[in-house]
Design a protein around this motif. Structure first.
Motif, PDB file in Angstrom:
ATOM      1  N   PHE A   4       0.818  -1.211   0.000  1.00  0.00           N
ATOM      2  CA  PHE A   4       0.000   0.000   0.000  1.00  0.00           C
ATOM      3  C   PHE A   4       0.855   1.266   0.000  1.00  0.00           C
ATOM      4  O   PHE A   4       0.504   2.259  -0.635  1.00  0.00           O
ATOM      5  N   LEU A   5       1.978   1.247   0.689  1.00  0.00           N
ATOM      6  CA  LEU A   5       2.875   2.396   0.688  1.00  0.00           C
ATOM      7  C   LEU A   5       3.457   2.620  -0.704  1.00  0.00           C
ATOM      8  O   LEU A   5       3.548   3.752  -1.177  1.00  0.00           O
ATOM      9  N   GLY A   6       3.815   1.541  -1.378  1.00  0.00           N
ATOM     10  CA  GLY A   6       4.312   1.644  -2.747  1.00  0.00           C
ATOM     11  C   GLY A   6       3.246   2.177  -3.695  1.00  0.00           C
ATOM     12  O   GLY A   6       3.538   2.993  -4.576  1.00  0.00           O
ATOM     13  N   ALA A   7       2.008   1.738  -3.525  1.00  0.00           N
ATOM     14  CA  ALA A   7       0.919   2.239  -4.372  1.00  0.00           C
ATOM     15  C   ALA A   7       0.669   3.723  -4.114  1.00  0.00           C
ATOM     16  O   ALA A   7       0.374   4.478  -5.048  1.00  0.00           O
ATOM     17  N   PHE A   8       0.798   4.153  -2.865  1.00  0.00           N
ATOM     18  CA  PHE A   8       0.623   5.565  -2.544  1.00  0.00           C
ATOM     19  C   PHE A   8       1.705   6.418  -3.203  1.00  0.00           C
ATOM     20  O   PHE A   8       1.410   7.454  -3.797  1.00  0.00           O
ATOM     21  N   PHE A   9       2.955   5.987  -3.115  1.00  0.00           N
ATOM     22  CA  PHE A   9       4.034   6.742  -3.744  1.00  0.00           C
ATOM     23  C   PHE A   9       3.914   6.734  -5.264  1.00  0.00           C
ATOM     24  O   PHE A   9       4.216   7.718  -5.935  1.00  0.00           O
ATOM     25  N   TRP A  10       3.450   5.621  -5.843  1.00  0.00           N
ATOM     26  CA  TRP A  10       3.246   5.560  -7.286  1.00  0.00           C
ATOM     27  C   TRP A  10       2.157   6.547  -7.718  1.00  0.00           C
ATOM     28  O   TRP A  10       2.292   7.224  -8.734  1.00  0.00           O
TER      29      TRP A  10
END
Length: 53
Positions: free
Chosen positions: A18-24
């Motif tokens: 989820f953190l990676g999706a937020f940064f993306w």
């Protein structure tokens, strides 16, 4: 006790996803336009006249 370590590992993995999706989403400009959605809700539905028989 082993299941606790498995659950902690799975939750950390999901949190990282989820953190990676937020940064993306931030990198691709997903959150840049904050003005248009407030106007779009006002003009979303157009009034259609009923055809006369």
């Amino acid at each position: 006790m082993n299941i606790l370590f498995l659950l902690i590992g799975c939750s950390v993995l999901i949190a990282l996803i989820f953190l990676g999706a937020f940064f993306w989403a931030n990198k691709t400009g997903q959150h840049e336009d904050t003005y248009t959605p407030s106007l779009r809700i006002l003009f979303d539905d157009e009034v259609k006249e009923k055809p006369k028989e």
